[in-house]
Design an enzyme around this catalytic site. Structure first.
Site, PDB file in Angstrom:
ATOM      1  CG  PHE A 150      42.811  40.661  37.335  1.00 46.47           C
ATOM      2  CD1 PHE A 150      43.678  40.255  36.132  1.00 46.47           C
ATOM      3  CD2 PHE A 150      42.819  41.936  37.734  1.00 46.47           C
ATOM      4  CE1 PHE A 150      44.320  41.203  35.450  1.00 46.47           C
ATOM      5  CE2 PHE A 150      43.415  42.854  37.063  1.00 46.47           C
ATOM      6  CZ  PHE A 150      44.368  42.527  35.946  1.00 46.47           C
ATOM      7  CE  LYS A 174      35.813  38.888  45.955  1.00 47.93           C
ATOM      8  NZ  LYS A 174      35.830  39.387  44.428  1.00 47.93           N
ATOM      9  CD  GLU A 177      34.771  40.390  40.476  1.00 48.67           C
ATOM     10  OE1 GLU A 177      34.418  41.724  40.554  1.00 48.67           O
ATOM     11  OE2 GLU A 177      35.477  40.120  41.080  1.00 48.67           O
ATOM     12  NE  ARG A 178      38.805  42.833  36.715  1.00 45.67           N
ATOM     13  CZ  ARG A 178      39.776  43.822  36.465  1.00 45.67           C
ATOM     14  NH1 ARG A 178      40.791  43.648  35.837  1.00 45.67           N
ATOM     15  NH2 ARG A 178      39.429  45.015  36.927  1.00 45.67           N
ATOM     16  CB  SER A 227      43.532  48.997  43.159  1.00 47.83           C
ATOM     17  OG  SER A 227      42.566  49.175  43.471  1.00 47.83           O
ATOM     18  CB  CYS A 282      51.911  44.029  42.242  1.00 42.78           C
ATOM     19  SG  CYS A 282      52.314  42.336  42.851  1.00 42.78           S
ATOM     20  CD  GLU A 384      49.649  49.071  40.123  1.00 45.99           C
ATOM     21  OE1 GLU A 384      50.237  48.142  39.962  1.00 45.99           O
ATOM     22  OE2 GLU A 384      48.422  49.254  40.469  1.00 45.99           O
TER      23      GLU A 384
END
Length: 500
Positions: A150, A174, A177-178, A227, A282, A384
């Site tokens: 996202f 893919k 979805e956020r 993640s 990140c 994190e």
């Protein structure tokens, strides 16, 4: 609420058929903006079948012709970049200027990928043996998949799609979805640029779609960013199913501050690197490591003043330093980490938990938080956080500062701030991380170098963009060729061929 979003398959938008949806939020208001369909395994299978058929013809296009599609795509995106940035910011929460940067860094990889005719060249050796020539060629894998996060809804899909498409593959994307609207629009722009239907299919979904990708026999490679636990799951599942995989996970990026640095410039760098995009990067600097107590005291004083002065606003406010977090769950996660840091005994110098933006009380906003005297055993340091939180870990000397990022579980990026060239060279050579900045707070390499972390930050042998991407998305075929002429005695040989 706007109408439900769709998938993008066979060159057009396609409604979902699973009857499962996920809410897409406006993080500035804290309300549902739209819904995105979550694909079933059957829907993923249908998209892959479409991609398999389309890829055969796409692979027959010569690399220069494929590159022209990328160049046309660049033009179309640049014509629409302001609208795309506004759309991205409205779903993610990052500011519009930051959203433009998200798109631009993706386009830089598209520009690099347009050099595919050169990057796909093989090797050729004449007279490798008597009358024997040897040459190699790079060929596409077939259908590949990208599972993207996202926090960079334009950049990471373009990092994956550019080299994969230029190499002659078809791509199943893919996205998160956020914030799926920008990836869908980018797919439409690829189609407008001349990409044949089915060569890039966007399938929205959750774990069901991910697992369908990981287990599908016709998908030859998977690229993932997210993640670390999920990166490891994707990597192990994909490779167990005989797929190539490059999977990038979490980070805990350190900034080492030596006593000789220009402290004001360093603080300028740290503030942007720690709190830009509300820390949802990140490559964000989340740990500052000043060397020596005097350096630490001066650094914390300056950081505290700047943290309190951060300008926080809605994502459309171009004067804001940062906007909201992406969802209420993301905000709660960060608040829970701050609570835990206080419980563990870290000194909370600036507390951003109670920030409220007037007129947007339900938005997912947090102020910047600054911790001092954090120790390596604390959760704040080990995990994190992915939010607007900067922690200070004091080091007594250079060697201790060097050990901290080198011994951390994550090995994504690190930066050192100093005027000492010898120290910088020594640090760059010895530190155990994948990317290093010298007086550069966010050391993201340019598109023609590779991007990737070490240790728990990355799984797989090849990195993103740069030449590594073309190695990842192609397979090498080597041909040994001999054209005998006037040979009278071609008796069978039972000895292994050599170059003699």
């Amino acid at each position: 609420m706007t109408p439900d979003l769709t998938h993008f398959i066979a060159g057009k938008r396609v409604s979902g058929t699973s009857d499962r949806f996920s809410d897409v939020f406006d993080p500035n208001a804290g309300t549902v903006a739209t819904r995105v369909p979550l694909a079933s395994t059957a829907e993923v299978d249908a998209a892959v079948a479409d991609a398999v058929a389309a890829q055969r013809e796409w692979a027959r296009w010569n690399p220069q012709r494929r590159a022209r599609v990328l160049l046309r795509f660049l033009q179309l995106v640049n014509e629409e970049i302001d609208a795309l940035a506004a759309l991205l910011a409205s779903e993610h929460g990052k500011t519009v200027p930051d959203a433009r940067g998200d798109i631009q860094r993706g386009l830089e990889v598209i520009e690099f990928s347009a050099g595919a005719p050169h990057l796909l060249k093989g090797e050729y050796s004449t007279e490798a043996g008597t009358g024997i020539d040897v040459y190699s060629m790079r060929q596409p894998l077939g259908v590949v998949a990208a599972i993207t996060p996202f926090n960079f809804p334009a950049m990471i899909p373009l990092w994956k799609a550019g080299p994969a498409l230029a190499s002659g593959n078809a791509v199943i994307l893919k996205p998160s979805e956020r914030d799926p609207s920008v990836p869908l629009r980018l797919a439409e722009l690829f189609a407008e640029a001349g990409l044949p239907p089915g060569v890039l299919n966007v399938v929205n979904g959750d774990k069901e779609a991910v697992d369908a990708i990981l287990h599908h026999p016709d998908i030859r490679a998977v690229g993932f960013v997210g993640s670390t636990p999920i990166a490891e799951y994707v990597y192990t599942t994909a490779t167990a199913n005989r797929k190539r995989a490059q999977c990038f996970g979490g980070a805990k990026n350190h900034a080492i501050i030596l006593p000789d640095t220009d402290l004001d410039r360093t603080v300028d760098a740290l503030i942007g690197a720690a709190f830009g995009s509300a820390g949802e990067r990140c490559m964000a600097i989340s740990v500052a490591v000043p060397v020596g107590e005097e350096t630490a005291d001066r650094l914390v004083e300056k950081l505290a003043e700047r943290t309190r002065g951060l300008r926080i606003g809605v994502s459309s406010d171009e004067s804001a330093d940062l906007g909201p977090l992406v969802t209420a769950a993301a905000k709660k996660r960060v608040v829970d980490y701050i609570d835990l840091g206080v419980q563990e005994g870290a000194e909370l110098v600036v507390d951003g938990r109670d920030f409220v933006l007037d007129g947007h009380e339900e938005g997912y906003f947090l102020g910047g938080s600054l911790f001092d005297r954090v120790t390596p055993d604390m959760t704040l340091y080990r995990e994190e956080i992915f939010g607007p939180v900067l922690v200070v870990v004091r080091a007594k000397d250079y060697e201790e500062a060097l050990r901290l990022p080198s011994e951390h579980e994550y090995g994504n990026g690190v930066a050192i701030f100093t005027r000492d060239g010898d120290a910088a060279r020594d640090f760059a050579a010895r530190v155990d991380t994948g990317m290093v900045g010298v007086n550069v707070p966010i050391p993201v390499p340019l598109a023609y170098y590779t991007f990737g972390g070490w240790k728990a930050s990355g799984f797989g042998d090849l990195n993103q963009h740069g030449p590594d991407a073309f190695r990842f998305y192609t397979k090498t075929k080597t041909v040994t060729s001999r054209w005998p002429s006037g040979v009278k005695d071609d008796a069978s040989s039972f000895v292994i061929p050599t170059m003699a």
